[in-house]
Design a protein around this motif. Structure first.
Motif, PDB file in Angstrom:
ATOM      1  N   UNK A   1     -32.699  66.215  38.839  1.00  0.00           N
ATOM      2  CA  UNK A   1     -33.703  66.755  37.696  1.00  0.00           C
ATOM      3  C   UNK A   1     -34.522  67.975  38.276  1.00  0.00           C
ATOM      4  N   UNK A   2     -34.556  67.995  39.765  1.00  0.00           N
ATOM      5  CA  UNK A   2     -34.879  69.395  40.368  1.00  0.00           C
ATOM      6  C   UNK A   2     -34.312  70.675  40.023  1.00  0.00           C
ATOM      7  N   UNK A   3     -33.014  70.293  40.085  1.00  0.00           N
ATOM      8  CA  UNK A   3     -32.006  71.684  39.644  1.00  0.00           C
ATOM      9  C   UNK A   3     -32.352  72.238  38.512  1.00  0.00           C
ATOM     10  N   UNK A   4     -32.472  71.111  37.399  1.00  0.00           N
ATOM     11  CA  UNK A   4     -32.540  71.511  35.918  1.00  0.00           C
ATOM     12  C   UNK A   4     -34.033  72.113  35.796  1.00  0.00           C
ATOM     13  N   UNK A   5     -34.869  71.742  36.471  1.00  0.00           N
ATOM     14  CA  UNK A   5     -36.318  71.958  36.259  1.00  0.00           C
ATOM     15  C   UNK A   5     -36.508  73.550  36.727  1.00  0.00           C
TER      16      UNK A   5
END
Length: 282
Positions: free
Chosen positions: A268-272
């Motif tokens: 999730x952090x990568x996409x955010x």
């Protein structure tokens, strides 16, 4: 120049006293000095083995390691044999031992080891995950932000990863791993290895995080499968576009990112971070 002293790193049982090697019995009886992480546990182990420690016993643990290492090097320079033994497993692997080994090598002192049980390789072997290539990551950082950043750097690691963790932090760490690596990433939580209540729990990181939320006790080793590059990696442009579409329809950005990342199987952090960078670009 080689000094006549000898430093012996002794692998100790991780649960069963019967796992010790005959050589460990011999060296405990014959060494000039035995440096132990916990002297009481050492004497208890010696009693269980029926071994009489022949030399001087000194403490050697995290808080006194730096000063004691210098002292022990001086003993080694006198031609003595010094054995280092920690509570379980191999000295120097998330246990005291590295500083003394480094100083001994610099001083030209012979360093050897008595191979023994290791929670790292034991957990790897029973996890059912790929063991041909792996890396040991020790304990994740205690603070949430530091832990998330460290795990984010491992999101593309293709080797199987092995971690240690304290039982009271296990649920939080597994949840952070699920966020960084994906909730479906295969993993195994190995508890109390070789002991009476040994347990190996296997499943996806999300599932294991939910299980651990109920409370877990004992010594913990976590094994996590590495990232497997697919033939069809997610198209990041399409994922950002899907997030934008959901936001335009009224979904909060944070929620949209979480939903799209989970469906795509990426952290999730990568996409955010990608969505944030794209939105900041004029």
């Amino acid at each position: 120049m080689t000094v006549e002293g000898r430093l012996v790193l002794a692998g100790a049982p991780i649960g069963q006293a019967g796992d010790v090697s005959p050589r460990l019995r011999e060296v405990l009886e014959s060494a000039d000095v035995v440096a132990a992480e916990d002297t009481r546990r050492l004497r208890r182990l010696a009693t269980e083995l029926g071994v009489e420690i022949g030399g001087r016993v000194v403490s050697y643990y995290d808080a006194n390691e730096a000063g004691r290492a210098q002292e022990l090097v001086e003993t080694l320079k006198q031609g003595r044999t010094v054995v280092v033994i920690t509570d379980a497993g191999m000295p120097g692997v998330s246990d005291p031992g590295y500083r003394l080994t480094h100083l001994a090598v610099e001083a030209g002192i012979r360093v050897t080891a008595l191979p023994g049980p290791s929670a790292v390789t034991t957990a790897l072997a029973v996890s059912g995950l790929a063991s041909d290539r792996f890396c040991f990551e020790g304990f994740p950082p205690r603070k949430g932000g530091d832990r998330a950043r460290r795990l984010a750097t491992l999101s593309a690691e293709e080797r199987t990863m092995v971690f240690f963790e304290a039982p009271h932090r296990l649920a939080d760490s597994l949840a952070a791993m699920a966020e960084a690596f994906g909730a479906d990433r295969p993993a195994a939580v190995c508890r109390e290895l070789t002991k009476t209540y040994e347990e190996v729990r296997r499943g996806g990181l999300g599932e294991l995080a939910e299980w651990a939320a109920g409370g877990v006790k004992g010594e913990i080793t976590v094994v996590v499968a590495g990232h497997v590059p697919g033939d069809s990696e997610p198209d990041l442009d399409e994922l950002v576009a899907e997030v934008d579409r959901r936001v335009a329809e009224g979904t909060q950005r944070k929620t949209a990112v979480a939903e799209v990342a989970k469906a795509a199987g990426i952290p999730k952090r990568e996409l955010y971070d990608l969505v944030h960078r794209r939105s900041a670009t004029p």
